[in-house]
Write a protein that holds these residues in place. Structure first.
Motif, PDB file in Angstrom:
ATOM      1  N   SER A 132       8.083  38.960  25.657  1.00 45.99           N
ATOM      2  CA  SER A 132       8.052  38.735  24.207  1.00 45.99           C
ATOM      3  C   SER A 132       7.232  37.498  23.872  1.00 45.99           C
ATOM      4  CB  SER A 132       9.474  38.575  23.661  1.00 45.99           C
ATOM      5  OG  SER A 132      10.201  39.781  23.749  1.00 45.99           O
ATOM      6  N   ALA A 133       7.404  36.446  24.665  1.00 40.78           N
ATOM      7  CA  ALA A 133       6.633  35.223  24.425  1.00 40.78           C
ATOM      8  C   ALA A 133       5.136  35.484  24.564  1.00 40.78           C
ATOM      9  CB  ALA A 133       7.079  34.128  25.390  1.00 40.78           C
ATOM     10  N   LEU A 134       4.767  36.314  25.534  1.00 45.35           N
ATOM     11  CA  LEU A 134       3.355  36.594  25.761  1.00 45.35           C
ATOM     12  C   LEU A 134       2.699  37.306  24.586  1.00 45.35           C
ATOM     13  CD1 LEU A 134       3.308  37.680  29.523  1.00 45.35           C
ATOM     14  CD2 LEU A 134       2.503  35.521  28.527  1.00 45.35           C
ATOM     15  N   VAL A 135       3.485  38.116  23.861  1.00 48.92           N
ATOM     16  CA  VAL A 135       2.907  38.840  22.722  1.00 48.92           C
ATOM     17  C   VAL A 135       3.186  38.145  21.398  1.00 48.92           C
ATOM     18  CG1 VAL A 135       2.981  41.059  23.913  1.00 48.92           C
ATOM     19  CG2 VAL A 135       4.944  40.350  22.532  1.00 48.92           C
ATOM     20  N   TYR A 136       4.296  37.392  21.321  1.00 53.25           N
ATOM     21  CA  TYR A 136       4.694  36.797  20.048  1.00 53.25           C
ATOM     22  C   TYR A 136       3.932  35.510  19.749  1.00 53.25           C
ATOM     23  CZ  TYR A 136       7.822  35.185  16.297  1.00 53.25           C
ATOM     24  OH  TYR A 136       8.340  34.767  15.103  1.00 53.25           O
ATOM     25  N   LEU A 137       3.735  34.666  20.750  1.00 49.54           N
ATOM     26  CA  LEU A 137       3.044  33.400  20.499  1.00 49.54           C
ATOM     27  C   LEU A 137       1.611  33.606  20.014  1.00 49.54           C
ATOM     28  CD1 LEU A 137       5.564  32.264  21.983  1.00 49.54           C
ATOM     29  CD2 LEU A 137       4.054  30.518  22.949  1.00 49.54           C
ATOM     30  N   PRO A 138       0.813  34.486  20.654  1.00 42.48           N
ATOM     31  CA  PRO A 138      -0.538  34.723  20.105  1.00 42.48           C
ATOM     32  C   PRO A 138      -0.500  35.316  18.700  1.00 42.48           C
ATOM     33  CG  PRO A 138      -0.379  35.505  22.367  1.00 42.48           C
ATOM     34  CD  PRO A 138       1.011  35.186  21.938  1.00 42.48           C
ATOM     35  N   ALA A 139       0.482  36.188  18.441  1.00 45.82           N
ATOM     36  CA  ALA A 139       0.558  36.812  17.118  1.00 45.82           C
ATOM     37  C   ALA A 139       0.863  35.783  16.040  1.00 45.82           C
ATOM     38  CB  ALA A 139       1.619  37.911  17.117  1.00 45.82           C
ATOM     39  N   THR A 140       1.811  34.883  16.304  1.00 45.52           N
ATOM     40  CA  THR A 140       2.163  33.879  15.305  1.00 45.52           C
ATOM     41  C   THR A 140       1.094  32.805  15.170  1.00 45.52           C
ATOM     42  OG1 THR A 140       3.448  32.692  16.996  1.00 45.52           O
ATOM     43  CG2 THR A 140       4.648  34.213  15.562  1.00 45.52           C
ATOM     44  N   HIS A 141       0.254  32.679  16.176  1.00 47.00           N
ATOM     45  CA  HIS A 141      -0.877  31.748  16.072  1.00 47.00           C
ATOM     46  C   HIS A 141      -1.950  32.301  15.143  1.00 47.00           C
ATOM     47  CE1 HIS A 141      -3.626  28.559  17.286  1.00 47.00           C
ATOM     48  NE2 HIS A 141      -4.552  29.469  17.490  1.00 47.00           N
TER      49      HIS A 141
END
Length: 395
Positions: free
Chosen positions: A201-210
């Protein structure tokens, strides 16, 4: 080995998450930080999330709403994924897609065309529409002038349909893929499942929220989805597919398995991690107010978010596997009608909130009336509709 088609604990969990959705929507009108009523045609369309906002507020509602918001839709996709691979094994890809179109596409279109306007009618009236009369024709005219087509909670259906069709395509090309994924997941310790959910989840969520605002929604006609969370929903759905591809009596989903045995640890951890998330959010808000750098705070918030989501999902999964092993008349009825309850509840929620606006009652009593009333009315409506054979095939 193909999974068993039904499981009492998982059915009860699905019903429970449905009730969480109703509770969430019932509390929004009394949320301490609910925005003021917005014009019906406001560009931000705040009324789609808060169609009715009462003048009385319920202290503490923000904790329930905030906690739910972190995990309950991810858990809904996870639970939905558990039943996909057994259904594909029974039906085949083509029949499965046909069944998904009937049970998801048809209700979604009906919800967008009929239920959503009914649910949002109170928002139009509160914003001054209709004058002293019902103004149904005026409402429909204003509805058609909107720049978007809000479908309410039914957004979940079209996203689930897309995920299901993609899963059917994978099954057609690689029918053993689900079992292969399942063997990797169900033979692991619960902490490994947490690592998979939180780490990926971190791998997909952090780039998305950036890239986009975490609260931003993408819309096209009635098709809405929260951009940053869509990859998380897809991940949880895939993990659910893998876990559901194996027999429920073995591995992580076993009623006496490692996950069920650790239910207490996970249940205690869920609120602790959520409080950590809230503390980080408060630190972020303080840094923003001081015009200080917020990069580290935002990364910490995102990591805490995916961790809280994973812990809470695992906690409730463990709790229901441990304690909800047998059926019962009321529980069975709720399970049978849970889908219909989810589909129609928003109409009852908003109309009850609207009806109670001018009543001199405390916020807690109003919220309780809305929640209990919406549950009972949605349950009764669904049970009656399911007496009709054609509708019973859908609901």
């Amino acid at each position: 080995m193909t999974a068993t088609p039904r499981n009492v604990a998982l059915d009860r969990l699905r019903s429970f998450v449905t009730l969480l959705v109703l509770l969430h929507h019932s509390l929004l009108a009394y949320h301490p930080y609910a925005p003021p009523a917005a014009p019906f045609n406001a560009p931000a369309l705040l009324w789609t999330a808060f169609p009715v906002v009462d003048s009385v507020r319920l202290p503490g509602a923000e904790w329930v709403v905030g906690f739910n918001d972190v995990f309950f839709m991810a858990l809904m996709f996870l639970v939905s994924g558990l039943f996909v691979w057994p259904a594909l094994a029974r039906r085949g890809a083509v029949d499965f897609i046909g069944e998904r179109l009937l049970r998801l596409a048809v209700p979604f279109m009906y919800a967008a065309a009929v239920l959503a306007p009914l649910a949002y009618y109170p928002a139009w009236r509160i914003s001054g529409g209709g004058g002293g009369g019902l103004g149904v024709l005026a409402f429909l005219q204003d509805w058609m002038r909107l720049s978007v087509w809000p479908a309410g909670p039914a957004w979940f259906l079209w996203v689930l349909l897309v995920f299901g069709v993609l899963a059917a395509g994978v099954y057609a090309l690689a029918p053993k893929a689900g079992a292969a994924l399942g063997r990797r997941l169900t033979g692991q310790k619960p902490i490994v499942l947490f690592g998979v959910l939180a780490g990926l989840s971190a791998l997909v969520y952090l780039p998305a929220t950036h890239t986009v605002d975490p609260q931003a929604w993408l819309s096209f006609g009635p098709f809405f989805v929260q951009i940053s969370r869509a990859p998380i929903y897809a991940l949880y759905f895939v993990v659910g597919i893998g876990m559901g591809a194996m027999t429920f009596e073995q591995g992580l989903l076993a009623p006496d398995g490692p996950l069920a045995r650790q239910w207490r640890d996970w249940l205690v951890s869920a609120p602790v991690v959520y409080v950590l998330l809230v503390a980080i959010q408060m630190g972020l808000a303080k840094a923003q107010g001081a015009a200080a750098s917020t990069d580290i705070w935002r990364i910490a918030e995102n990591l805490a978010f995916v961790a809280s989501c994973a812990v809470s999902c695992i906690a409730f999964l463990a709790l229901f596997l441990r304690f909800f092993k047998r059926g019962g008349r009321i529980g069975n009825s709720l399970s049978r009608n849970a889908y219909g309850i989810y589909l129609v509840h928003y109409v009852f929620v908003t109309w009850l909130q609207w009806t109670l606006l001018d009543r001199p009652l405390p916020a807690f009593e109003k919220a309780l009336i809305v929640f209990v009333g919406a549950v009972l009315l949605s349950w009764l409506t669904t049970a009656i509709l399911r007496l009709i054979p054609g509708i019973a095939r859908v609901l």
